[in-house]
Design an enzyme around this catalytic site. Structure first.
Site, PDB file in Angstrom:
ATOM      1  N   LYS A   8     -11.314  -1.050   5.017  1.00 36.64           N
ATOM      2  CA  LYS A   8     -10.838  -0.220   3.911  1.00 36.64           C
ATOM      3  C   LYS A   8     -11.917  -0.168   2.823  1.00 36.64           C
ATOM      4  O   LYS A   8     -12.830   0.620   2.928  1.00 36.64           O
ATOM      5  CB  LYS A   8      -9.483  -0.726   3.437  1.00 36.64           C
ATOM      6  CG  LYS A   8      -8.409  -0.509   4.523  1.00 36.64           C
ATOM      7  CD  LYS A   8      -7.047  -0.929   4.120  1.00 36.64           C
ATOM      8  CE  LYS A   8      -6.001  -0.468   5.127  1.00 36.64           C
ATOM      9  NZ  LYS A   8      -6.181  -0.975   6.499  1.00 36.64           N
ATOM     10  N   HIS A  52      -5.462  -4.493   1.030  1.00 37.63           N
ATOM     11  CA  HIS A  52      -5.641  -3.375   0.097  1.00 37.63           C
ATOM     12  C   HIS A  52      -6.151  -3.838  -1.263  1.00 37.63           C
ATOM     13  O   HIS A  52      -6.109  -3.075  -2.236  1.00 37.63           O
ATOM     14  CB  HIS A  52      -4.324  -2.611  -0.045  1.00 37.63           C
ATOM     15  CG  HIS A  52      -3.905  -1.929   1.215  1.00 37.63           C
ATOM     16  ND1 HIS A  52      -4.344  -0.676   1.585  1.00 37.63           N
ATOM     17  CD2 HIS A  52      -3.099  -2.353   2.228  1.00 37.63           C
ATOM     18  CE1 HIS A  52      -3.824  -0.347   2.750  1.00 37.63           C
ATOM     19  NE2 HIS A  52      -3.062  -1.344   3.163  1.00 37.63           N
ATOM     20  N   SER A  83       0.781  -1.229   0.000  1.00 37.31           N
ATOM     21  CA  SER A  83       0.000   0.000   0.000  1.00 37.31           C
ATOM     22  C   SER A  83       0.813   1.280   0.000  1.00 37.31           C
ATOM     23  O   SER A  83       0.286   2.340  -0.318  1.00 37.31           O
ATOM     24  CB  SER A  83      -0.940   0.015   1.208  1.00 37.31           C
ATOM     25  OG  SER A  83      -0.192   0.028   2.411  1.00 37.31           O
TER      26      SER A  83
END
Length: 411
Positions: free
Chosen positions: A255, A224, A196
């Site tokens: 996320k 991610h 990330s």
């Protein structure tokens, strides 16, 4: 009993010295006290300054704005109205609600695995799972990418097992390490799908090839990647056709799915072992039912269509293009992450501070130990709802701040 003043002063001096070092190196972190505006993200209010000065958030990990989605909010409200706030206990002692059961079933289906297991965060799911695997498999050797997340590194360390670190995405080096290991010892290759801070992908298929050749298990951190890649949002391994070859998938609900929590998905036996032996799962209160309900709604929505994912990729590509055209040193990244190179910790923080104070633009400086010294950067995460006008304002502000700090433009 009161401790002698000399002893307490000695402790205090150690703490003060540690903090002074962070400040001297420009790495001391200050929390931005913000209040997101429901339905108006990425707009927020900065409450630490002038009681709510409007800002635009450019560094949120709520990549698809699902934390604001009406389906997610409605599901959370309904859960609170139905069962109340907290779960009331650990999963073993009254803390398993039907929301948790449904969410684990949905996650297992998402990744095409037999079972899934919820944790309170992605950090905990990595730490608890990797440490427990090491204790369940005597003699385990873990082959870990050098840029793996801190939670993976800590989990391997807590397991007390042998670790072999391979150079980032270097398949020749990984094979060299696998070839030199005792064939009789159990092996696990641990890697991420999207790194990330740089925004690059791992070669999941090539790693699976080596795992099959040398008899190793595979463990992928899709934190991610979940929600963002693959036809249903199952992640990079799904996009690349490698998901069925992965033994353990770890992910987050905090996320792309917009809520909070972590999980693993794997075979029924592996999940049952982690459920039964991992202290980080057994001895902690479970996620609040409303959180589980919100995550469930988010996953179901993102499974059903690709609109948010396509819009995110378009937004990220546009921001990278605008930065390159302006001569800003945007780092190469094939993913949705947009890193902008600075190269100095104190300068990175100063640039971030000036963007916030003078332009109402919030982006957090990324310094050591998150990235190597000398590679400090700003990490932008455009979302589907960052507009063209917001991007143009951002690039204009960056040029002003870049020149004020006498930072180099890209060649």
């Amino acid at each position: 009993m009161n401790l002698p003043e000399s002893k307490t002063n000695g402790w205090r001096n150690h703490f003060q010295d540690a903090l002074a070092t962070l400040r001297r190196e420009g790495r001391y972190r200050v929390f931005a006290d913000i209040m997101r505006e429901r339905g108006a993200f990425p707009r927020a209010g900065l409450y630490a300054d002038a009681g709510g000065r409007p800002i635009t958030v450019w560094c949120s990990n709520d990549y698809l704005n699902m934390g604001q989605h009406p389906k997610v909010l409605a599901a959370m409200h309904e859960a609170v109205d139905t069962v109340g706030a907290g779960s009331g206990g650990t999963r073993n002692i009254s803390g398993t609600t039907h929301y948790h059961v449904q969410l684990e079933q949905e996650l297992a289906d998402l990744h095409g695995k037999e079972a899934a297991l919820l944790f309170t965060s992605g950090y905990v799911s990595n730490d608890a799972t990797l440490a427990t695997l090491a204790k369940l498999l005597p003699g385990l050797i873990v082959f870990s990418d050098e840029r793996n997340h801190s939670s993976m590194i800590e989990g391997i360390r807590h397991g007390g097992t042998v670790k072999r670190v391979f150079r980032h995405n270097d398949m020749a080096h990984l094979e060299e390490l696998l070839e030199s290991a005792n064939p009789a010892q159990p092996k696990l290759i641990a890697f991420e799908s999207v790194y990330s801070m740089d925004g690059d992908f791992s070669p999941a298929g090539a790693i699976c090839d080596l795992a099959e050749k040398y008899g190793a298990m595979t463990y992928i951190d899709e934190v991610h990647g979940v929600g963002l890649y693959g036809a249903r949002g199952a992640g990079v391994a799904a996009r690349d056709g490698a998901m069925a070859r992965i033994d353990i998938v770890e992910g987050t609900l905090a996320k792309a799915f917009g809520v909070m929590g972590g999980y693993i998905a794997a075979s029924a036996e592996i999940v049952d072992c982690i459920r039964s032996f991992a202290p980080g799962f057994i001895f902690t209160t479970s996620l609040a039912p409303a959180i589980a309900a919100g995550a469930l709604a988010s996953i179901r929505h993102l499974k059903s269509g690709d609109a948010e994912r396509q819009r995110l990729q378009e937004r990220a590509a546009r921001l990278k293009r605008l930065m390159r055209e302006a001569g800003l040193p945007v780092m190469e990244s094939p993913s949705h992450i947009v890193p902008l190179f600075v190269g100095n910790a104190a300068m990175c923080k100063s640039v971030s501070d000036m963007l916030l104070a003078d332009h109402g633009i919030y982006v957090q400086p990324i310094n050591y130990p998150t990235v190597a010294r000398g590679s400090e950067r700003l990490r932008f995460t455009p979302s589907p709802v960052h507009s063209d006008a917001m991007m143009e304002k951002l690039v204009g502000a960056l040029l002003i701040v870049w020149d004020a700090h006498r930072l180099a433009r890209a060649a």
